[in-house]
Scaffold this motif. Structure first.
Motif, short mmCIF file in Angstrom:
data_model
loop_
_atom_site.label_atom_id
_atom_site.label_comp_id
_atom_site.label_asym_id
_atom_site.label_seq_id
_atom_site.Cartn_x
_atom_site.Cartn_y
_atom_site.Cartn_z
N ALA A 163 0.83 -1.21 0.00
CA ALA A 163 0.00 0.00 0.00
C ALA A 163 0.86 1.26 0.00
CB ALA A 163 -0.94 -0.01 1.20
N LEU A 164 1.94 1.27 0.78
CA LEU A 164 2.87 2.40 0.77
C LEU A 164 3.44 2.62 -0.63
CD1 LEU A 164 4.87 1.80 4.07
CD2 LEU A 164 3.45 3.80 3.58
N ALA A 165 3.84 1.52 -1.27
CA ALA A 165 4.43 1.61 -2.60
C ALA A 165 3.43 2.19 -3.60
CB ALA A 165 4.89 0.24 -3.06
N LEU A 166 2.19 1.77 -3.54
CA LEU A 166 1.19 2.26 -4.48
C LEU A 166 0.89 3.74 -4.24
CD1 LEU A 166 -1.37 -0.71 -4.56
CD2 LEU A 166 0.73 -0.39 -5.88
N LEU A 167 0.72 4.12 -2.99
CA LEU A 167 0.36 5.50 -2.68
C LEU A 167 1.51 6.46 -2.96
CD1 LEU A 167 -1.56 4.89 0.66
CD2 LEU A 167 -2.56 5.58 -1.53
N LEU A 168 2.75 6.06 -2.65
CA LEU A 168 3.89 6.97 -2.79
C LEU A 168 4.44 7.01 -4.22
CD1 LEU A 168 5.78 6.23 0.55
CD2 LEU A 168 4.40 8.24 -0.02
N SER A 169 4.16 5.98 -5.00
CA SER A 169 4.60 6.00 -6.40
C SER A 169 3.57 6.65 -7.31
CB SER A 169 4.87 4.57 -6.88
OG SER A 169 3.66 3.84 -6.99
N GLY A 170 2.29 6.64 -6.87
CA GLY A 170 1.23 7.12 -7.73
C GLY A 170 0.82 6.11 -8.78
N ASP A 171 1.47 4.94 -8.79
CA ASP A 171 1.16 3.89 -9.75
C ASP A 171 0.37 2.80 -9.04
OD1 ASP A 171 1.03 1.92 -11.66
OD2 ASP A 171 3.19 1.52 -11.72
N LEU A 172 -0.94 2.94 -9.01
CA LEU A 172 -1.75 1.96 -8.30
C LEU A 172 -1.95 0.68 -9.10
CD1 LEU A 172 -2.53 4.80 -6.93
CD2 LEU A 172 -4.40 3.49 -5.97
N ARG A 173 -1.63 0.72 -10.37
CA ARG A 173 -1.78 -0.47 -11.20
C ARG A 173 -0.71 -1.52 -10.88
NH1 ARG A 173 0.52 -1.68 -16.26
NH2 ARG A 173 -0.69 -3.14 -17.53
N ALA A 174 0.55 -1.06 -10.72
CA ALA A 174 1.63 -2.03 -10.55
C ALA A 174 2.80 -1.45 -9.78
CB ALA A 174 2.12 -2.51 -11.92
N GLY A 175 2.55 -0.46 -8.93
CA GLY A 175 3.64 0.25 -8.27
C GLY A 175 4.44 -0.55 -7.28
N ALA A 176 3.95 -1.71 -6.86
CA ALA A 176 4.69 -2.53 -5.90
C ALA A 176 5.42 -3.69 -6.55
CB ALA A 176 3.74 -3.07 -4.83
N LEU A 177 5.31 -3.83 -7.86
CA LEU A 177 5.82 -5.02 -8.54
C LEU A 177 7.20 -4.80 -9.14
CD1 LEU A 177 2.57 -6.12 -10.41
CD2 LEU A 177 3.40 -6.87 -8.16
N LYS A 178 7.92 -5.91 -9.31
CA LYS A 178 9.20 -5.88 -10.01
C LYS A 178 8.97 -5.50 -11.46
CE LYS A 178 10.91 -9.70 -7.15
NZ LYS A 178 11.32 -11.14 -7.15
N ALA A 179 9.67 -4.51 -11.92
CA ALA A 179 9.48 -4.03 -13.29
C ALA A 179 9.91 -5.09 -14.29
CB ALA A 179 10.26 -2.74 -13.51
N GLY A 180 9.03 -5.39 -15.24
CA GLY A 180 9.39 -6.29 -16.33
C GLY A 180 9.46 -7.76 -15.99
N ALA A 181 9.09 -8.16 -14.80
CA ALA A 181 9.18 -9.57 -14.41
C ALA A 181 8.13 -10.39 -15.15
CB ALA A 181 8.98 -9.72 -12.90
N ASP A 182 8.54 -11.56 -15.67
CA ASP A 182 7.61 -12.44 -16.35
C ASP A 182 6.52 -12.89 -15.39
OD1 ASP A 182 9.09 -12.28 -18.66
OD2 ASP A 182 10.19 -14.14 -18.31
N GLY A 183 5.27 -12.73 -15.80
CA GLY A 183 4.15 -13.13 -14.96
C GLY A 183 3.57 -12.02 -14.13
N ALA A 184 4.29 -10.92 -13.99
CA ALA A 184 3.80 -9.83 -13.15
C ALA A 184 2.55 -9.18 -13.73
CB ALA A 184 4.90 -8.77 -12.98
N ALA A 185 2.35 -9.30 -15.03
CA ALA A 185 1.16 -8.71 -15.65
C ALA A 185 -0.12 -9.33 -15.12
CB ALA A 185 1.24 -8.85 -17.16
N ASN A 186 -0.03 -10.52 -14.54
CA ASN A 186 -1.20 -11.17 -13.97
C ASN A 186 -1.46 -10.73 -12.53
OD1 ASN A 186 -1.72 -12.77 -16.29
ND2 ASN A 186 -0.15 -14.23 -15.64
N CYS A 187 -0.69 -9.77 -12.04
CA CYS A 187 -0.75 -9.39 -10.63
C CYS A 187 -1.04 -7.90 -10.44
CB CYS A 187 0.57 -9.76 -9.94
SG CYS A 187 0.91 -11.53 -9.96
N HIS A 188 -1.73 -7.30 -11.37
CA HIS A 188 -2.00 -5.87 -11.28
C HIS A 188 -3.17 -5.58 -10.34
CE1 HIS A 188 -0.01 -5.12 -15.48
NE2 HIS A 188 0.87 -5.29 -14.50
N TYR A 189 -3.25 -4.31 -9.93
CA TYR A 189 -4.35 -3.81 -9.11
C TYR A 189 -4.47 -4.61 -7.81
CZ TYR A 189 -5.43 -1.17 -13.33
OH TYR A 189 -5.34 -0.33 -14.42
N ALA A 190 -5.67 -5.08 -7.49
CA ALA A 190 -5.89 -5.75 -6.21
C ALA A 190 -5.07 -7.02 -6.07
CB ALA A 190 -7.38 -6.08 -6.04
N LYS A 191 -4.68 -7.62 -7.19
CA LYS A 191 -3.93 -8.87 -7.12
C LYS A 191 -2.54 -8.69 -6.51
CE LYS A 191 -6.42 -10.62 -11.12
NZ LYS A 191 -6.33 -10.95 -12.57
#
Length: 349
Positions: free
Chosen positions: A113-141
């Motif tokens: 939650a800190l990562a999403l709020l402080l990055s402004g990227d609520l879609r994927a702000g807590a995820l490893k950039a470019g990681a295979d499979g991360a596209a299935n983990c956006h938003y609430a996931k």
């Protein structure tokens, strides 16, 4: 420039509200199952249990639910918590700081939650950039836990080191079932948020017998008192840098050691133990989650995917309360030995 950055962050958060709001909530699965051996939910009438413990209720609040960041704390039916955290320029609260979150999955969700709020990227702000499979983990996931459906192993894609607020601050995650805070943690970070309890934890950070889950006596003797009871430097630093992440109300029970009375006892006594041993203030959403479940029409079941972990809304409440407390600590009391360089990814001694 500070006002401009705040405006950019607010615009980013507001843009996120234009996305399909269904992406921020889970399905209403009434048949949650626990771990192997504890598959039956022993608390099917969670609403009655919650109402027996509180008269508080969530309510309509057009102001809070109409604009970021508080709109991200509202229920699917647009209800807001009885008491809301103060909000301002979120990045100003963490300017130049390194924030370390130490704890179990509950603590990781506060970190997300800190990562999403402080990055402004609520879609994927807590995820490893470019990681295979991360596209299935956006938003609430991003708050998903177990290996099932599209949330399979989403927790594995959470980045444990992040630069946020345009490089003005950094976030770090040290996740374990039974973690301990160390002097090195306190020396290297200005803020340390710490939380555990749902797992059976023995002294020394090892997993123990099941009766140690939500065991306030064992936590005080094995974690709180040893943390701040010996080393004077740890005690001094903890008083200025350490924040206790409280547990929350659980609308489920899968075994003999996670019932509502036991969870409530841990909520109350663990916070008191950390306050007495370390002078650590508590960041809590326990009252909020109990009131949420007690509120008719809150649609709280869509805010948790398993009846154990909460998603964005509850963890945004926790994150905003943590930021509020951090902002209240005078800069002179932050005694960590590392400072965040304004260039992303850089840390200076």
């Amino acid at each position: 420039m500070g006002c401009l950055r705040a405006a950019i962050l607010a615009a980013s958060l507001l843009a996120a509200t234009c996305d399909d709001e269904a992406l921020w909530f889970f399905g209403a699965d009434a048949e949650w199952t626990g771990p192997v051996g504890y598959l039956k939910n022993l608390m099917p009438d969670a609403e009655a249990v919650a109402r027996a413990g509180t008269d508080a209720r969530w309510s309509a609040n057009a102001s809070a639910c109409g604009a970021p960041p508080l709109n991200h704390t509202c229920s699917p039916s647009r209800l807001a918590a009885p008491a809301l955290p103060r909000t301002g320029d979120l990045c100003a609260a963490v300017d130049g700081l390194s924030i370390l979150v130490v704890g179990d999955s509950y603590a990781r969700h506060v970190y997300v939650a800190l990562a999403l709020l402080l990055s402004g990227d609520l879609r994927a702000g807590a995820l490893k950039a470019g990681a295979d499979g991360a596209a299935n983990c956006h938003y609430a996931k991003q708050f998903g836990e177990h290996a099932k459906e599209a949330r399979q192993a989403c927790r594995l894609f959470v980045a444990k080191r992040l630069s946020v607020c345009g490089g003005r601050a950094r976030l770090r995650l040290a996740e374990a079932a039974c973690p301990e805070v160390t002097l090195v943690n306190l020396r290297r970070n200005q803020v340390v948020a710490y939380g555990l309890g749902a797992h059976p934890c023995a002294r020394g950070g090892a997993k123990g017998p099941k009766h140690l889950s939500y065991n306030a006596t064992a936590f005080e003797a094995g974690f709180a008192r040893p943390l701040c009871g010996g080393d004077a430097e740890i005690r001094d630093r903890a008083a200025a840098q350490l924040f206790w992440l409280d547990t929350h109300f659980r609308p489920s029970s899968f075994g003999p050691y996670d019932g509502p009375d036991r969870v409530f006892d841990f909520h109350a006594r663990a916070a008191a133990a950390m306050r007495a041993a370390c002078a650590a203030p508590t960041v809590s959403a326990y009252d909020d989650t109990r009131a949420l479940v007690a509120t008719p029409g809150s649609q709280w079941r869509r805010m948790t995917f398993d009846g154990v972990h909460w998603g964005l809304q509850v963890n945004a409440l926790k994150a905003l309360r943590l930021l509020d407390r951090v902002a209240a600590v005078p800069a002179a009391r932050r005694v960590a030995e590392h400072r965040v360089d304004r260039r992303p990814g850089r840390v200076t001694p």
